[in-house]
Design a protein around this motif. Structure first.
Motif, mmCIF file in Angstrom:
data_model
loop_
_atom_site.group_PDB
_atom_site.id
_atom_site.type_symbol
_atom_site.label_atom_id
_atom_site.label_comp_id
_atom_site.label_asym_id
_atom_site.label_seq_id
_atom_site.Cartn_x
_atom_site.Cartn_y
_atom_site.Cartn_z
ATOM 1 N N VAL A 163 23.690 5.092 -70.300
ATOM 2 C CA VAL A 163 23.870 4.040 -69.301
ATOM 3 C C VAL A 163 23.367 4.501 -67.932
ATOM 4 C CG1 VAL A 163 25.614 2.674 -68.054
ATOM 5 C CG2 VAL A 163 25.704 2.852 -70.540
ATOM 6 N N MET A 164 23.626 5.748 -67.570
ATOM 7 C CA MET A 164 23.118 6.250 -66.290
ATOM 8 C C MET A 164 21.587 6.182 -66.242
ATOM 9 S SD MET A 164 25.461 7.043 -64.084
ATOM 10 C CE MET A 164 24.656 8.146 -62.925
ATOM 11 N N ASN A 165 20.940 6.526 -67.335
ATOM 12 C CA ASN A 165 19.475 6.505 -67.347
ATOM 13 C C ASN A 165 18.923 5.088 -67.440
ATOM 14 O OD1 ASN A 165 19.208 9.313 -67.168
ATOM 15 N ND2 ASN A 165 19.594 9.513 -69.352
ATOM 16 N N LEU A 166 19.532 4.257 -68.254
ATOM 17 C CA LEU A 166 19.047 2.894 -68.420
ATOM 18 C C LEU A 166 19.194 2.075 -67.139
ATOM 19 C CD1 LEU A 166 20.432 2.230 -72.010
ATOM 20 C CD2 LEU A 166 18.025 2.562 -71.365
ATOM 21 N N ALA A 167 20.240 2.338 -66.374
ATOM 22 C CA ALA A 167 20.464 1.583 -65.138
ATOM 23 C C ALA A 167 19.308 1.718 -64.152
ATOM 24 C CB ALA A 167 21.762 2.059 -64.466
ATOM 25 N N PHE A 168 18.621 2.852 -64.191
ATOM 26 C CA PHE A 168 17.579 3.127 -63.196
ATOM 27 C C PHE A 168 16.193 3.297 -63.815
ATOM 28 C CE2 PHE A 168 21.678 4.718 -61.690
ATOM 29 C CZ PHE A 168 21.859 3.812 -60.652
#
Length: 182
Positions: A163-168
């Motif tokens: 989720v941290m990577n997909l958000a950005f």
């Protein structure tokens, strides 16, 4: 592909140390570090790094934990996590043909009954946020209660990374290529 936030190339002194550590350990400064964690208090980066080191305390075999992480990353379509997962498997000598056939885990002869039970558990938790009684019973046949909790831990922490990577829009850092050259 560009990330939604511009990578920070000139961070604070403390984060410069984190960048240097990343470069020494992995051959480059990781994109999540330059895009997301640099914008948070240092404790967040330390927490994120600690998750990976905690995997060494699992009773699950390292290859199985990496397979679960990779499967969850595939389902969530996190290319950075798929890439770093394979790189870690290569580095730890846990890389096998199983990583190539994860989409076929239910039927492919490479996978044992316990592999299938763990991956099905992880998949249901990832997709449905729930484990069916049938899947739980099957997993309980192969794993201790601690190991069942460990599987859920691996899934949950992989979601955090995804989720941290997909958000950005943080994508692959091509770590597999770096590891294969090393």
């Amino acid at each position: 592909m560009e990330t939604k936030l511009k990578p920070v190339e000139s961070p604070s002194l403390v984060m410069r140390l984190a960048y240097a550590f990343s470069k020494i350990k992995l051959g480059k400064v990781l994109s999540p570090l330059k895009v997301a964690y640099v914008r948070l208090p240092i404790a967040f980066s330390l927490f994120s790094n600690r998750i990976g080191s905690l995997d060494g305390k699992l009773q699950l075999p390292p290859e199985r934990a990496l397979l679960i992480r990779h499967h969850v990353a595939q389902i969530n379509q996190c290319s950075f996590c798929m890439d770093i997962g394979i790189a870690k498997a290569i580095e730890g000598k846990h890389y096998s043909e199983k990583f190539y056939h994860l989409n076929e885990y239910a039927t492919h002869s490479l996978y044992t009954g316990s592999d299938r039970a763990a991956l099905r558990f992880a998949e249901e938790l990832t997709v449905n946020k729930h484990i069916s009684d049938e899947t739980f019973a099957q997993a309980k046949h192969y794993f201790s209660e601690r190991q069942l909790v460990e599987i859920a831990w691996v899934v949950a922490t992989e979601h955090y990374y995804n989720v941290m990577n997909l958000a950005f829009d943080i994508h692959s850092d091509n770590l597999c290529q770096i590891r294969q050259k090393a």
